[in-house]
Design a protein around this motif. Structure first.
Motif, PDB file in Angstrom:
ATOM      1  N   PHE A   1      74.273  49.469  35.174  1.00 17.85           N
ATOM      2  CA  PHE A   1      73.821  49.472  36.565  1.00 17.85           C
ATOM      3  C   PHE A   1      73.359  48.081  36.996  1.00 17.85           C
ATOM      4  CE2 PHE A   1      70.414  50.129  39.692  1.00 17.85           C
ATOM      5  CZ  PHE A   1      71.172  50.728  40.689  1.00 17.85           C
ATOM      6  N   GLN A   2      72.597  47.388  36.103  1.00 12.54           N
ATOM      7  CA  GLN A   2      72.150  46.039  36.422  1.00 12.54           C
ATOM      8  C   GLN A   2      73.326  45.077  36.548  1.00 12.54           C
ATOM      9  OE1 GLN A   2      69.409  45.103  33.300  1.00 12.54           O
ATOM     10  NE2 GLN A   2      67.733  46.321  34.150  1.00 12.54           N
ATOM     11  N   LEU A   3      74.319  45.255  35.702  1.00 13.10           N
ATOM     12  CA  LEU A   3      75.496  44.401  35.765  1.00 13.10           C
ATOM     13  C   LEU A   3      76.235  44.586  37.088  1.00 13.10           C
ATOM     14  CD1 LEU A   3      77.365  42.413  34.317  1.00 13.10           C
ATOM     15  CD2 LEU A   3      78.560  44.367  33.324  1.00 13.10           C
ATOM     16  N   ILE A   4      76.320  45.832  37.550  1.00 17.68           N
ATOM     17  CA  ILE A   4      76.994  46.105  38.818  1.00 17.68           C
ATOM     18  C   ILE A   4      76.252  45.451  39.978  1.00 17.68           C
ATOM     19  CG2 ILE A   4      77.600  47.935  40.459  1.00 17.68           C
ATOM     20  CD1 ILE A   4      78.186  49.723  38.046  1.00 17.68           C
ATOM     21  N   LEU A   5      74.910  45.522  39.945  1.00 16.97           N
ATOM     22  CA  LEU A   5      74.115  44.908  41.000  1.00 16.97           C
ATOM     23  C   LEU A   5      74.325  43.389  41.043  1.00 16.97           C
ATOM     24  CD1 LEU A   5      70.721  46.821  40.812  1.00 16.97           C
ATOM     25  CD2 LEU A   5      72.487  47.008  42.559  1.00 16.97           C
ATOM     26  N   GLN A   6      74.311  42.770  39.834  1.00 15.28           N
ATOM     27  CA  GLN A   6      74.516  41.325  39.798  1.00 15.28           C
ATOM     28  C   GLN A   6      75.907  40.935  40.291  1.00 15.28           C
ATOM     29  OE1 GLN A   6      73.549  39.823  35.934  1.00 15.28           O
ATOM     30  NE2 GLN A   6      71.454  40.601  35.955  1.00 15.28           N
ATOM     31  N   CYS A   7      76.906  41.694  39.905  1.00 18.05           N
ATOM     32  CA  CYS A   7      78.272  41.400  40.340  1.00 18.05           C
ATOM     33  C   CYS A   7      78.409  41.558  41.856  1.00 18.05           C
ATOM     34  CB  CYS A   7      79.266  42.316  39.631  1.00 18.05           C
ATOM     35  SG  CYS A   7      79.465  41.925  37.881  1.00 18.05           S
ATOM     36  N   SER A   8      77.799  42.590  42.419  1.00 10.87           N
ATOM     37  CA  SER A   8      77.877  42.782  43.865  1.00 10.87           C
ATOM     38  C   SER A   8      77.181  41.646  44.601  1.00 10.87           C
ATOM     39  CB  SER A   8      77.236  44.123  44.250  1.00 10.87           C
ATOM     40  OG  SER A   8      75.854  44.129  43.923  1.00 10.87           O
ATOM     41  N   TYR A   9      76.098  41.130  44.018  1.00 12.13           N
ATOM     42  CA  TYR A   9      75.405  39.998  44.627  1.00 12.13           C
ATOM     43  C   TYR A   9      76.285  38.757  44.632  1.00 12.13           C
ATOM     44  CZ  TYR A   9      71.845  36.436  45.375  1.00 12.13           C
ATOM     45  OH  TYR A   9      71.133  35.375  45.854  1.00 12.13           O
ATOM     46  N   VAL A  10      76.977  38.503  43.528  1.00 12.30           N
ATOM     47  CA  VAL A  10      77.884  37.356  43.451  1.00 12.30           C
ATOM     48  C   VAL A  10      79.020  37.500  44.453  1.00 12.30           C
ATOM     49  CG1 VAL A  10      79.516  36.128  41.975  1.00 12.30           C
ATOM     50  CG2 VAL A  10      77.311  36.867  41.059  1.00 12.30           C
TER      51      VAL A  10
ATOM     52  N   VAL B   1      85.188  29.704  41.224  1.00 11.69           N
ATOM     53  CA  VAL B   1      85.162  29.472  39.772  1.00 11.69           C
ATOM     54  C   VAL B   1      83.776  29.064  39.322  1.00 11.69           C
ATOM     55  CG1 VAL B   1      86.100  28.029  37.936  1.00 11.69           C
ATOM     56  CG2 VAL B   1      87.618  28.922  39.692  1.00 11.69           C
ATOM     57  N   GLY B   2      83.125  28.213  40.087  1.00 12.54           N
ATOM     58  CA  GLY B   2      81.779  27.788  39.718  1.00 12.54           C
ATOM     59  C   GLY B   2      80.784  28.937  39.701  1.00 12.54           C
ATOM     60  N   LEU B   3      80.870  29.833  40.687  1.00 14.52           N
ATOM     61  CA  LEU B   3      79.965  30.981  40.711  1.00 14.52           C
ATOM     62  C   LEU B   3      80.213  31.909  39.531  1.00 14.52           C
ATOM     63  CD1 LEU B   3      79.965  31.778  44.529  1.00 14.52           C
ATOM     64  CD2 LEU B   3      78.037  30.967  43.179  1.00 14.52           C
ATOM     65  N   LEU B   4      81.468  32.167  39.201  1.00 11.65           N
ATOM     66  CA  LEU B   4      81.774  33.038  38.062  1.00 11.65           C
ATOM     67  C   LEU B   4      81.292  32.425  36.754  1.00 11.65           C
ATOM     68  CD1 LEU B   4      85.356  34.294  39.019  1.00 11.65           C
ATOM     69  CD2 LEU B   4      83.211  35.561  39.130  1.00 11.65           C
ATOM     70  N   LEU B   5      81.539  31.154  36.550  1.00 11.03           N
ATOM     71  CA  LEU B   5      81.074  30.504  35.334  1.00 11.03           C
ATOM     72  C   LEU B   5      79.554  30.506  35.251  1.00 11.03           C
ATOM     73  CD1 LEU B   5      83.524  27.447  35.120  1.00 11.03           C
ATOM     74  CD2 LEU B   5      83.582  29.569  33.773  1.00 11.03           C
ATOM     75  N   GLY B   6      78.895  30.283  36.394  1.00  9.98           N
ATOM     76  CA  GLY B   6      77.437  30.323  36.390  1.00  9.98           C
ATOM     77  C   GLY B   6      76.899  31.703  36.062  1.00  9.98           C
ATOM     78  N   PHE B   7      77.548  32.758  36.565  1.00 12.60           N
ATOM     79  CA  PHE B   7      77.116  34.121  36.264  1.00 12.60           C
ATOM     80  C   PHE B   7      77.263  34.431  34.776  1.00 12.60           C
ATOM     81  CE2 PHE B   7      78.641  38.482  35.536  1.00 12.60           C
ATOM     82  CZ  PHE B   7      77.470  39.171  35.797  1.00 12.60           C
TER      83      PHE B   7
END
Length: 723
Positions: free
Chosen positions: A4-13, A630-636
């Motif tokens: 659930f936390q992973l989904i929240l973080q992904c939706s934020y990104v 790409v930068g946002l994905l790598l940072g996540f």
């Protein structure tokens, strides 16, 4: 829980990515091309300053200019400057302050001490060679005639300047001297409420909103049989719908002698039409407020026929989006607009509609005649009430030549260096555009087919402290202009050739004043060379592939043998010895007529070229978006791994397990868990009643809540403990 936390973080990104893409797309779609090839600050511009008295506001204005001198009007004084170095010729200075009586009367009327000075606004030479000068004279306009004597000027006579010169030095007025007569457009009263177009004794109608409605005059010029005036005013045809300002061009006949009877001091030929400067579309976007015009420019634009055009600066209203545009107008289109239908309003609540042709008297009103004093009264009265034309003057190229949307500045002044010759024998107009924050833009108008587009070469801060540019004038020399501010005048050089060191930069600048000299390996000014033999230039496209191929823009000379076969052999061997890719120089026989050989023993001036890749603004935006994603994905990913590495596991079981365990212990009657109180205090959490036992007695006080049924059937009072 982790999922659930992973989904929240992904939706934020994802939200961040979406907002970033939308923001980039919005900026790209809304703002027009606002790029400038060069941006120069105040210190990097070469200029000579003239500040006049340097203590009080001068309200400078250029009164006259010739090949050697430029005459500047200021506070109580006329300055004669050399056009080449701005050295003042003090023998040509004229001092003319207001008298003490006029100054004191001006202060009694509520004006400040700076207002109550004599600011020179008009200067011209009469047919007898005498000098006529007009000034504001402490809000009491006055004109003087000076006669030259022993190298100096002596006052010959003074006359009132009402109707010729403005009262306020900041008022937008204009005048033109033609054929021994002065035509002026200004105001004729202290408050500025009586605007007029005047040539003694003719003037426009007094307080007639259909002729002039709170105008701001911009410029005037003679053309053909007419004197034209450009100005902006409140549109009388729009008054039923609100208030809006339109740009106008008006004309009067040069030889208009007034009408018969009571109309002897009124124009019989005054007509006006709207200037259309808009971005075309289903709902055109208009630039309605004219600020400045150039002189008439004659040239060949997309045709073999010579045409005369005038450039104008038009802006959006001051309380709207900050937009400025440059539109060109063909003089034939202006004349044609005055040959169309007249516009009228039958009554105060009616719409403005074209006048039917059968209602127009003959001869047609507004035409120039030999003697207007013998015109029928019907014609003169018609022109008084029908001075507005139905058709607007269209922009010459169908749309603005240049559009700028900026929150920092608006265009204020323009001048043109007309028909500058390029190395391929083409001619283009170089535009200099002033802004209200002290900048001067240098642009080149490049006709292309049926349209044209101005390329901004440089954006230069010329006046300090954000002072507005009031006037611009061309000075002798490529790229030299006179920039007029309120309290300062500068002779500025906007020739950037010497500051450029690479061929690709010189050619890509698209400046017709500059070209790359392959012999000297330098970017040179066109006026400094005697031959175009070694010059490389591409004003229409800025194609840097025309440059020579070496790696630091140095010329490469390939010696050839005496015959054509050995020349071909050199090219073949060069191609065989190299791996040809997009970045390697390609040696080929040049067939471009613009390319000249270096000398008699070389192949061709443009035989060796460098293949350069030019990226567009759209490509750059795509690269920015991809890099951001790409930068946002790598940072996540990096943040998640970092958090897992330093995450400490708790010694207690997870919360759902604890809750389940407590619930099970509550259901057990004979067991006590770690939540059961000590000291053997009976805590009954669940009441079990057998089927044979009577139900607990309930009354209105709900006594059964504090009772317990023991095993022998007796009721016992217990202590209730809340968990």
């Amino acid at each position: 829980m982790f999922a659930f936390q992973l989904i929240l973080q992904c939706s934020y990104v994802v939200k961040i990515l979406i907002w970033s893409i939308c923001f980039i797309a919005f900026c790209h779609a809304w703002l027009p091309d606002g790029s400038s090839k060069l941006v120069n600050n105040f210190k990097s511009i070469s200029s000579i300053s003239f500040t006049g008295n340097a203590s009080f506001p001068d309200h400078f204005i250029v009164l006259n200019q010739d090949d050697n001198s430029i005459i500047i009007g200021g506070r109580n004084r006329i300055y004669n400057l050399s056009i080449y170095d701005f050295h003042e010729r003090k023998e040509g200075r004229i001092d003319w302050p207001s008298s003490d009586a006029h100054g004191q009367l001006c202060i009694l009327k509520g004006k400040t001490e700076d207002d109550c000075q004599n600011y020179i606004r008009i200067l011209y030479h009469s047919e007898s060679g005498k000098l006529v000068v007009c000034g504001t004279n402490s809000y009491k306009p006055l004109c003087r005639t000076y006669a030259p004597k022993d190298g100096k000027y002596s006052v010959e006579k003074e006359v009132e300047g009402i109707g010729l010169c403005p009262y306020n030095p900041e008022h937008n007025s204009t005048s033109v001297f033609y054929n021994g007569q002065l035509f002026s457009a200004t105001v004729a009263d202290f408050s500025g409420g009586d605007p007029l177009i005047y040539r003694e004794p003719q003037r426009t109608e007094l307080f007639d909103l259909k002729q002039l409605n709170a105008p701001n005059f911009v410029s005037s010029l003679p053309y053909g049989d007419f004197i034209f005036f450009f100005y902006r005013e409140t549109a009388v045809e729009y008054m039923n719908c609100g208030k809006v300002i339109y740009s106008r061009v008006a004309r009067v006949c040069k030889d208009d002698k007034g009408g018969p009877h009571q109309s002897r001091d009124r124009w019989t030929s005054f007509l006006k039409a709207r200037l259309n400067c808009s971005i075309p579309g289903e709902y055109p976007f208009y630039f309605d407020e004219i600020q400045s015009t150039s002189d008439i420019v004659e040239g060949k634009y997309n045709s073999d026929e010579s045409k005369r055009i005038i450039y104008g600066i038009l802006t959006t209203p001051i309380n709207a989006i900050g937009g400025s545009a440059i539109c060109a107008y063909h003089m034939d289109d202006i004349l044609r607009a005055f040959e169309g239908s007249f516009k009228q309003q039958e009554n105060i609540n009616s719409n403005w509609l074209p006048v039917p042709e059968n209602m127009v008297p003959q001869p047609r009103p507004g035409q120039c005649v030999r003697d207007s004093r013998i015109l029928p009264d019907k014609n003169v009265n018609f022109i008084k009430t029908h001075s507005l034309m139905e058709e607007a003057v269209p922009a010459f190229f169908g749309k603005p030549v240049l559009v700028r949307v900026s929150l920092q500045y608006r265009f204020t002044a323009i001048t043109v260096d007309p028909q500058v010759k390029t190395t391929n024998n083409k001619y283009v107009d170089v535009l200099y555009i002033g802004t209200d924050d002290g900048k001067v833009l240098k642009a080149v108008n490049i006709p292309n087919g049926d349209t044209a587009k101005a390329i901004v070469i440089s954006e230069n801060t010329v006046l300090p402290h954000g002072s507005a540019v009031k006037q611009l004038k061309i000075a002798p020399g490529y790229g030299k202009i006179v920039v007029v501010g309120k309290d300062e005048v500068r002779l500025t050089t906007l020739n950037h050739c010497s500051s450029i060191t690479r061929c690709s930069e010189c050619v890509g600048l698209q400046d017709p004043h500059c070209a790359w000299d392959a012999k000297q390996n330098a970017c040179v000014s066109i006026d400094a060379v005697t031959s175009y033999r070694f010059l490389i230039q591409d004003v229409p496209r800025g194609d840097v592939n025309k440059c020579w191929s070496p790696q630091s823009d140095k010329k490469t000379v390939i010696k050839s043998k005496s015959d054509a076969e050995e020349k071909k052999e050199i090219q073949t061997n060069s191609l065989d010895d190299k791996d040809l890719d997009s970045t390697d120089p390609v040696i080929r026989t040049d067939e471009d007529p613009e390319c000249d050989p270096l000398d008699e023993n070389s192949i061709g001036g443009c035989a060796v070229r460098q293949q350069l890749v030019i990226y567009t603004a759209g490509t750059l935006h795509i690269v920015v978006v991809v890099v951001s994603i790409v930068g946002l994905l790598l940072g996540f990913i990096a943040g998640y791994l970092f958090s897992q590495k330093f995450h400490s596991h708790s010694q207690y079981p997870e919360a759902p397990f604890i809750e389940q365990h407590n619930h099970l212990e509550r259901l057990s009657a004979n067991q006590t868990g770690y939540l059961t109180p000590r000291a053997n205090k009976a805590v009954n959490l669940v009441v079990n009643v057998s089927s044979s036992s009577p139900p607990p007695k309930k009354d209105n006080l709900d006594v059964g809540k504090d009772l317990n049924i023991s095993s022998d059937g007796t009721l016992q009072k217990i202590k209730k403990t809340y968990i």
